[in-house]
Write a protein that holds these residues in place. Structure first.
Motif, PDB file in Angstrom:
ATOM      1  N   ASN A 210      29.092 -19.713  29.921  1.00  0.00           N
ATOM      2  CA  ASN A 210      28.164 -18.661  29.494  1.00  0.00           C
ATOM      3  C   ASN A 210      28.902 -17.345  29.195  1.00  0.00           C
ATOM      4  O   ASN A 210      29.305 -16.617  30.096  1.00  0.00           O
ATOM      5  CB  ASN A 210      27.081 -18.403  30.537  1.00  0.00           C
ATOM      6  CG  ASN A 210      26.137 -19.581  30.681  1.00  0.00           C
ATOM      7  OD1 ASN A 210      26.059 -20.432  29.803  1.00  0.00           O
ATOM      8  ND2 ASN A 210      25.422 -19.627  31.795  1.00  0.00           N
ATOM      9  N   VAL A 211      29.070 -17.038  27.932  1.00  0.00           N
ATOM     10  CA  VAL A 211      29.833 -15.868  27.493  1.00  0.00           C
ATOM     11  C   VAL A 211      28.881 -14.761  27.062  1.00  0.00           C
ATOM     12  O   VAL A 211      27.954 -14.991  26.275  1.00  0.00           O
ATOM     13  CB  VAL A 211      30.767 -16.242  26.322  1.00  0.00           C
ATOM     14  CG1 VAL A 211      31.519 -15.011  25.841  1.00  0.00           C
ATOM     15  CG2 VAL A 211      31.735 -17.339  26.757  1.00  0.00           C
ATOM     16  N   ASN A 212      29.091 -13.561  27.583  1.00  0.00           N
ATOM     17  CA  ASN A 212      28.287 -12.402  27.205  1.00  0.00           C
ATOM     18  C   ASN A 212      28.715 -11.916  25.822  1.00  0.00           C
ATOM     19  O   ASN A 212      29.896 -11.668  25.573  1.00  0.00           O
ATOM     20  CB  ASN A 212      28.443 -11.279  28.216  1.00  0.00           C
ATOM     21  CG  ASN A 212      27.873 -11.636  29.573  1.00  0.00           C
ATOM     22  OD1 ASN A 212      26.848 -12.320  29.654  1.00  0.00           O
ATOM     23  ND2 ASN A 212      28.517 -11.194  30.634  1.00  0.00           N
ATOM     24  N   LYS A 213      27.748 -11.759  24.935  1.00  0.00           N
ATOM     25  CA  LYS A 213      28.027 -11.290  23.585  1.00  0.00           C
ATOM     26  C   LYS A 213      27.006 -10.240  23.176  1.00  0.00           C
ATOM     27  O   LYS A 213      26.015  -9.996  23.885  1.00  0.00           O
ATOM     28  CB  LYS A 213      27.982 -12.464  22.586  1.00  0.00           C
ATOM     29  CG  LYS A 213      29.086 -13.490  22.762  1.00  0.00           C
ATOM     30  CD  LYS A 213      29.025 -14.549  21.659  1.00  0.00           C
ATOM     31  CE  LYS A 213      30.156 -15.551  21.782  1.00  0.00           C
ATOM     32  NZ  LYS A 213      30.109 -16.566  20.693  1.00  0.00           N
ATOM     33  N   SER A 214      27.244  -9.602  22.029  1.00  0.00           N
ATOM     34  CA  SER A 214      26.298  -8.621  21.508  1.00  0.00           C
ATOM     35  C   SER A 214      26.398  -8.583  19.996  1.00  0.00           C
ATOM     36  O   SER A 214      27.420  -8.975  19.414  1.00  0.00           O
ATOM     37  CB  SER A 214      26.578  -7.233  22.087  1.00  0.00           C
ATOM     38  OG  SER A 214      27.844  -6.748  21.648  1.00  0.00           O
ATOM     39  N   ILE A 215      25.324  -8.117  19.366  1.00  0.00           N
ATOM     40  CA  ILE A 215      25.309  -7.954  17.925  1.00  0.00           C
ATOM     41  C   ILE A 215      24.559  -6.664  17.606  1.00  0.00           C
ATOM     42  O   ILE A 215      23.564  -6.327  18.258  1.00  0.00           O
ATOM     43  CB  ILE A 215      24.648  -9.162  17.228  1.00  0.00           C
ATOM     44  CG1 ILE A 215      24.765  -9.035  15.712  1.00  0.00           C
ATOM     45  CG2 ILE A 215      23.187  -9.319  17.656  1.00  0.00           C
ATOM     46  CD1 ILE A 215      24.329 -10.284  14.962  1.00  0.00           C
ATOM     47  N   ASP A 216      25.081  -5.890  16.636  1.00  0.00           N
ATOM     48  CA  ASP A 216      24.490  -4.600  16.288  1.00  0.00           C
ATOM     49  C   ASP A 216      23.607  -4.714  15.057  1.00  0.00           C
ATOM     50  O   ASP A 216      23.970  -5.356  14.066  1.00  0.00           O
ATOM     51  CB  ASP A 216      25.588  -3.563  16.024  1.00  0.00           C
ATOM     52  CG  ASP A 216      26.287  -3.137  17.302  1.00  0.00           C
ATOM     53  OD1 ASP A 216      25.770  -3.475  18.391  1.00  0.00           O
ATOM     54  OD2 ASP A 216      27.333  -2.471  17.216  1.00  0.00           O
TER      55      ASP A 216
END
Length: 232
Positions: A210-216
């Motif tokens: 489970n990898v923490n990611k983000s998108i703007d």
């Protein structure tokens, strides 16, 4: 006909005479400082970057790799002055941020970056005041060259929607005006351009661990009518 030939001969002579003169595209040396800076009262350290423009007989790509081309050999006097009471803070060379490899010389930035640090590299509090004018004064003690710049600081601005007392809310994606989610704020004095970025943080569960990611989600910039503030 003879006159035309004579005129043509004279014009040709003048043209070839003019073309035989060499043109030196490099003029006499003139000191030109290139200064970058951004004051932010929410940050503990303020950075000012000072370089010098250069021109010479070699390729610009070659000269850019020479430290003396874009950086000053000795430290400059860099001061930040609060205009309201003329109080000033001396900014010192700060070599804590090395420059990445690229066209220009690096990683040494000893006489290129200045910040509010003491001789030991410890941060000296600035206590910048919002909505106040500040003046940057840079002097080269060897040549006497002085450059200045002045700017007001921008005060914080209130976000009206969503309300800060209700930080949790639901997004509903639907092709209907009834599901519009409004974001609203009041402009600050001296601030003209605003741009909103919504950042979605999520966990990618398809990857082991489970990898923490983000998108703007970047919205178009909004421009106020003036600099007085108070606009919705």
């Amino acid at each position: 006909m003879k006159k035309n030939i004579i005129y043509l001969f004279i014009a040709s002579s003048m043209l070839f005479s003019a073309c035989s003169t060499d043109l030196d595209v490099n003029g006499d040396w003139k000191e030109t400082m290139v200064v970058y800076g951004l004051l932010d009262q929410t940050q503990t350290k303020q950075y000012i970057k000072v370089n010098k423009a250069f021109l010479g007989p070699q390729s610009g790509l070659v000269m850019a790799q020479i430290k003396d081309s874009a950086q000053y050999a000795n430290a400059l006097t860099v001061k930040l002055v609060r205009v309201s009471d003329n109080s000033e803070v001396l900014l010192r060379p700060d070599n804590s941020i090395p420059k990445e490899d690229g066209v220009f010389y690096g990683p040494d930035q000893a006489n290129a970056i200045y910040s509010n640090v003491d001789i030991n590299g410890n941060t000296v509090p600035l206590n910048l005041v919002s909505s106040t004018q500040y003046k940057l004064v840079i002097q080269n003690g060897e040549t006497g060259k002085v450059v200045t710049s002045q700017t007001p600081l921008i005060a914080d601005f209130p976000i009206v929607k969503p309300n800060a007392s209700t930080p949790f809310f639901n997004f509903i994606f639907a092709n209907s005006p009834n599901y519009r989610f409004l974001v609203e704020w009041t402009s600050s004095k001296n601030a003209r351009i605003y741009q909103m970025i919504v950042r979605f943080n999520y966990v990618d569960s398809l990857i082991t661990g489970n990898v923490n990611k983000s998108i703007d989600w970047v919205f178009p910039a909004q421009k106020t009518l003036g600099l007085l503030g108070g606009e919705t």
